[in-house]
Design a protein around this motif. Structure first.
Motif, PDB file in Angstrom:
ATOM      1  N   ASN A   1       2.370  -4.936   9.523  1.00  0.00           N
ATOM      2  CA  ASN A   1       3.155  -5.787   8.625  1.00  0.00           C
ATOM      3  C   ASN A   1       3.045  -5.357   7.163  1.00  0.00           C
ATOM      4  O   ASN A   1       3.503  -6.076   6.271  1.00  0.00           O
ATOM      5  CB  ASN A   1       2.698  -7.240   8.765  1.00  0.00           C
ATOM      6  N   ALA A   2       2.451  -4.209   6.915  1.00  0.00           N
ATOM      7  CA  ALA A   2       2.291  -3.730   5.538  1.00  0.00           C
ATOM      8  C   ALA A   2       3.651  -3.493   4.882  1.00  0.00           C
ATOM      9  O   ALA A   2       4.644  -3.193   5.542  1.00  0.00           O
ATOM     10  CB  ALA A   2       1.481  -2.443   5.530  1.00  0.00           C
ATOM     11  N   GLN A   3       3.652  -3.647   3.566  1.00  0.00           N
ATOM     12  CA  GLN A   3       4.829  -3.326   2.756  1.00  0.00           C
ATOM     13  C   GLN A   3       4.533  -2.008   2.050  1.00  0.00           C
ATOM     14  O   GLN A   3       3.714  -1.957   1.128  1.00  0.00           O
ATOM     15  CB  GLN A   3       5.118  -4.448   1.770  1.00  0.00           C
ATOM     16  N   LEU A   4       5.189  -0.956   2.462  1.00  0.00           N
ATOM     17  CA  LEU A   4       4.799   0.398   2.096  1.00  0.00           C
ATOM     18  C   LEU A   4       5.573   0.935   0.900  1.00  0.00           C
ATOM     19  O   LEU A   4       6.776   0.671   0.730  1.00  0.00           O
ATOM     20  CB  LEU A   4       4.987   1.328   3.287  1.00  0.00           C
ATOM     21  N   VAL A   5       4.863   1.695   0.098  1.00  0.00           N
ATOM     22  CA  VAL A   5       5.445   2.365  -1.068  1.00  0.00           C
ATOM     23  C   VAL A   5       5.194   3.858  -0.892  1.00  0.00           C
ATOM     24  O   VAL A   5       4.042   4.292  -0.787  1.00  0.00           O
ATOM     25  CB  VAL A   5       4.793   1.858  -2.374  1.00  0.00           C
ATOM     26  N   ILE A   6       6.247   4.647  -0.837  1.00  0.00           N
ATOM     27  CA  ILE A   6       6.098   6.078  -0.646  1.00  0.00           C
ATOM     28  C   ILE A   6       5.771   6.747  -1.980  1.00  0.00           C
ATOM     29  O   ILE A   6       6.434   6.486  -2.992  1.00  0.00           O
ATOM     30  CB  ILE A   6       7.368   6.703  -0.019  1.00  0.00           C
ATOM     31  N   ARG A   7       4.723   7.543  -1.975  1.00  0.00           N
ATOM     32  CA  ARG A   7       4.300   8.214  -3.208  1.00  0.00           C
ATOM     33  C   ARG A   7       4.857   9.635  -3.233  1.00  0.00           C
ATOM     34  O   ARG A   7       4.588  10.447  -2.345  1.00  0.00           O
ATOM     35  CB  ARG A   7       2.779   8.248  -3.314  1.00  0.00           C
ATOM     36  N   ILE A   8       5.640   9.928  -4.272  1.00  0.00           N
ATOM     37  CA  ILE A   8       6.218  11.259  -4.432  1.00  0.00           C
ATOM     38  C   ILE A   8       5.467  12.017  -5.520  1.00  0.00           C
ATOM     39  O   ILE A   8       4.760  11.427  -6.338  1.00  0.00           O
ATOM     40  CB  ILE A   8       7.719  11.176  -4.772  1.00  0.00           C
ATOM     41  N   ARG A   9       5.623  13.314  -5.518  1.00  0.00           N
ATOM     42  CA  ARG A   9       4.918  14.149  -6.486  1.00  0.00           C
ATOM     43  C   ARG A   9       5.844  14.519  -7.642  1.00  0.00           C
ATOM     44  O   ARG A   9       6.967  14.976  -7.439  1.00  0.00           O
ATOM     45  CB  ARG A   9       4.404  15.426  -5.818  1.00  0.00           C
TER      46      ARG A   9
ATOM     47  N   MET B   1       0.839  -1.200   0.000  1.00  0.00           N
ATOM     48  CA  MET B   1       0.000   0.000   0.000  1.00  0.00           C
ATOM     49  C   MET B   1       0.872   1.247   0.000  1.00  0.00           C
ATOM     50  O   MET B   1       2.029   1.224   0.414  1.00  0.00           O
ATOM     51  CB  MET B   1      -0.947   0.006   1.200  1.00  0.00           C
ATOM     52  N   THR B   2       0.285   2.333  -0.476  1.00  0.00           N
ATOM     53  CA  THR B   2       1.025   3.580  -0.617  1.00  0.00           C
ATOM     54  C   THR B   2       0.767   4.520   0.567  1.00  0.00           C
ATOM     55  O   THR B   2      -0.225   4.395   1.279  1.00  0.00           O
ATOM     56  CB  THR B   2       0.651   4.295  -1.923  1.00  0.00           C
ATOM     57  N   PHE B   3       1.665   5.485   0.738  1.00  0.00           N
ATOM     58  CA  PHE B   3       1.494   6.549   1.732  1.00  0.00           C
ATOM     59  C   PHE B   3       2.228   7.789   1.250  1.00  0.00           C
ATOM     60  O   PHE B   3       3.147   7.705   0.422  1.00  0.00           O
ATOM     61  CB  PHE B   3       2.024   6.105   3.105  1.00  0.00           C
ATOM     62  N   ASP B   4       1.826   8.955   1.772  1.00  0.00           N
ATOM     63  CA  ASP B   4       2.540  10.182   1.424  1.00  0.00           C
ATOM     64  C   ASP B   4       2.534  11.199   2.574  1.00  0.00           C
ATOM     65  O   ASP B   4       2.839  12.379   2.373  1.00  0.00           O
ATOM     66  CB  ASP B   4       1.958  10.833   0.155  1.00  0.00           C
ATOM     67  N   ASN B   5       2.161  10.730   3.793  1.00  0.00           N
ATOM     68  CA  ASN B   5       2.087  11.672   4.903  1.00  0.00           C
ATOM     69  C   ASN B   5       2.303  10.950   6.233  1.00  0.00           C
ATOM     70  O   ASN B   5       2.203   9.727   6.324  1.00  0.00           O
ATOM     71  CB  ASN B   5       0.743  12.404   4.901  1.00  0.00           C
ATOM     72  N   GLU B   6       2.572  11.736   7.262  1.00  0.00           N
ATOM     73  CA  GLU B   6       2.894  11.192   8.576  1.00  0.00           C
ATOM     74  C   GLU B   6       1.709  10.471   9.209  1.00  0.00           C
ATOM     75  O   GLU B   6       1.871   9.399   9.799  1.00  0.00           O
ATOM     76  CB  GLU B   6       3.361  12.322   9.489  1.00  0.00           C
ATOM     77  N   MET B   7       0.506  11.043   9.113  1.00  0.00           N
ATOM     78  CA  MET B   7      -0.663  10.427   9.731  1.00  0.00           C
ATOM     79  C   MET B   7      -0.913   9.030   9.184  1.00  0.00           C
ATOM     80  O   MET B   7      -1.306   8.121   9.917  1.00  0.00           O
ATOM     81  CB  MET B   7      -1.888  11.308   9.517  1.00  0.00           C
ATOM     82  N   GLU B   8      -0.666   8.846   7.882  1.00  0.00           N
ATOM     83  CA  GLU B   8      -0.894   7.529   7.292  1.00  0.00           C
ATOM     84  C   GLU B   8       0.056   6.502   7.886  1.00  0.00           C
ATOM     85  O   GLU B   8      -0.326   5.342   8.127  1.00  0.00           O
ATOM     86  CB  GLU B   8      -0.728   7.604   5.764  1.00  0.00           C
ATOM     87  N   LEU B   9       1.272   6.908   8.134  1.00  0.00           N
ATOM     88  CA  LEU B   9       2.229   5.993   8.760  1.00  0.00           C
ATOM     89  C   LEU B   9       1.769   5.601  10.159  1.00  0.00           C
ATOM     90  O   LEU B   9       1.881   4.439  10.559  1.00  0.00           O
ATOM     91  CB  LEU B   9       3.606   6.646   8.818  1.00  0.00           C
ATOM     92  N   GLN B  10       1.235   6.568  10.896  1.00  0.00           N
ATOM     93  CA  GLN B  10       0.763   6.266  12.249  1.00  0.00           C
ATOM     94  C   GLN B  10      -0.410   5.281  12.206  1.00  0.00           C
ATOM     95  O   GLN B  10      -0.492   4.356  13.032  1.00  0.00           O
ATOM     96  CB  GLN B  10       0.339   7.564  12.962  1.00  0.00           C
TER      97      GLN B  10
END
Length: 464
Positions: A144-152, A127-136
């Motif tokens: 256990n998620a495998q995270l993908v950081i979304r850049i602009r 799953m993707t994220f682009d902000n601090e709240m999403e990480l929390q």
């Protein structure tokens, strides 16, 4: 051919017939008054084959939001694509096809907590994220998620810009978010971007891949095992579109910044690329209104045509997707005598069926004079149309008639989730008035030979 449940089956065409032929058959049979679609399954298959040839390193993950038709999802699942889902509902729909969770990316950077829980329960880990709240939130509900950081990285030209809503700045925000993810004990596995839907700026893919390389290197230096690059969406799909330029830039950039020997998995999220040109919409003119130039004139200065689909139905794409939909008069091809229409083009507008004044499909275009009962055809109507359509004012959402050529059927018929029950071989509709078309030009492709697009749609046609 029985059409009680036309969206449940795919009709196998006789040799020599095609989707346009079936559309003519349905219109001329007189059995339809509601607007309807013809879905050419072969067009989706051709797009998939083109993708695999031109972008051999990139695995497509279809963007479900673009068109979540059950038939489309089944065909793409049979072809082996992955899926980009943006909600619990989309995930559930894809999983119901038997798609393995590993073939799904939850590519919404801002997810409701209940949807994160659902993803965790059903093994949707990427799953993707682009902000601090999403990480929390992920830390608490799917650690256990495998995270993908979304850049602009925004295209200078795109049908729909997305950077104003999603994507962190690769220079000022991404490093901070990666360090936070590390401190939280989360697993960041890659980088994603979305240059904008319907990208008209191919070089932006090179810029975005370069930026992704910088974030990869930073992630690896922080101790993450960076192994996924998601090229996002942005791939146009209208009839005649060539992805050669975008593919060239992507392939060159991947070879330079992500060489094969690194073993990085490359995926992308095409939506309209697969489905836009596969759907053609037929609409009926049920009313018309001639506007006279002055009180003594008998010649209309403008004609208003009212059709049985509008911006609250399929043409919501005009409002939400910035689409320009070009009408093609079907009755111009009813007989060779009707070619005389090319001498009598008049200023016209096309309106949807509801009582809302905003329900306008086309404005200030030149069309031949057409009687009530004529049909207007709109091609390239597969992207961001049906998923958003409503039944406002009681008008139904158009039915979809899916067709497939025999050689494509032979390739797909044994690929799950498709089964033999999905297909029907019946030529009862295909044969209607077949002999009357032998001398007529192809309704869509050859219409420009009768009336050049520029002569009756002006700048409208130039949008593609």
């Amino acid at each position: 051919m029985k059409l009680e449940n036309p969206e449940d089956q795919i009709y196998v065409l006789e040799r020599g017939n095609d989707a346009v032929h079936v559309m003519k058959s349905i219109i001329l049979s007189g059995m339809k008054e509601d607007a309807f679609y013809v879905l050419d399954i072969g067009e989706i298959v051709r797009k998939y084959e083109e993708w695999k040839v031109k972008l051999p390193r990139v695995e497509p993950y279809y963007a479900v939001k673009c068109n979540d038709s059950q038939m489309v999802l089944e065909v793409l699942a049979a072809l082996g694509t992955g899926f980009d889902c943006a909600s619990k509902g989309e995930i559930n729909k894809v999983l119901s096809l038997g798609v393995d969770p590993s073939r799904i990316i939850y590519a919404n950077p801002a997810k409701p907590i209940s949807h994160i829980r659902y993803a965790s329960e059903y093994g949707i880990d990427t799953m993707t994220f682009d902000n601090e709240m999403e990480l929390q939130k992920v830390k608490q509900f799917h650690p256990n998620a495998q995270l993908v950081i979304r850049i602009r990285c925004d295209a200078e030209v795109a049908q729909c810009q997305l950077g104003m809503k999603f994507g962190c700045d690769p220079i000022t925000e991404a490093p901070r978010l990666l360090r936070l993810a590390k401190s939280l004990g989360l697993d960041v596995i890659g980088v994603s971007f979305h240059v904008g839907s319907g990208c008209g700026d191919p070089p932006v893919f090179g810029r975005a891949i370069y930026s992704a390389r910088q974030i990869f290197d930073l992630g690896n230096s922080l101790g993450f095992h960076m192994r996924v690059l998601d090229l996002g969406g942005g791939y146009p799909g209208y009839t005649g579109y060539s992805m050669n330029r975008i593919a060239e830039i992507i392939n060159i950039s991947l070879d330079e910044y992500f060489p094969v020997e690194e073993g990085v998995s490359i995926i992308a999220e095409p939506g309209r690329y697969f489905v836009a040109s596969a759907f053609t919409l037929a609409t009926l003119i049920h009313s018309k209104r001639d506007i006279l130039g002055d009180s003594e004139s008998e010649v209309p200065s403008h004609t208003m045509y009212y059709i049985n689909d509008g911006v609250y139905g399929s043409f919501n794409c005009i409002i939400y997707d910035h689409a320009v939909c070009t009408p093609i008069p079907f009755n111009i091809l009813d007989s060779p005598d009707d070619f005389a229409y090319r001498e009598t083009l008049i200023p016209s507008s096309v309106w949807g069926p509801t009582c809302d004044g905003l329900d306008k499909v086309n404005d200030d275009i030149l069309l031949p004079e057409m009687p009530v009962g004529s049909w207007l055809i709109y091609r390239d109507m597969g992207a961001y149309t049906l998923p958003v359509a409503s039944t406002f004012n009681g008008y139904p959402i158009p039915k979809v008639h899916a067709v497939i050529e025999e050689h494509v059927w032979m390739m797909l018929k044994d690929r799950l989730p498709l089964t033999g029950d999905h297909f029907i071989k019946d030529n009862s509709l295909q044969s209607v008035r077949n002999d009357s078309w032998d001398e007529l030009p192809h309704m869509l492709d050859d219409y420009e030979d009768i009336i050049p697009y520029s002569s009756y749609v002006g700048e409208v046609a130039s949008t593609n």
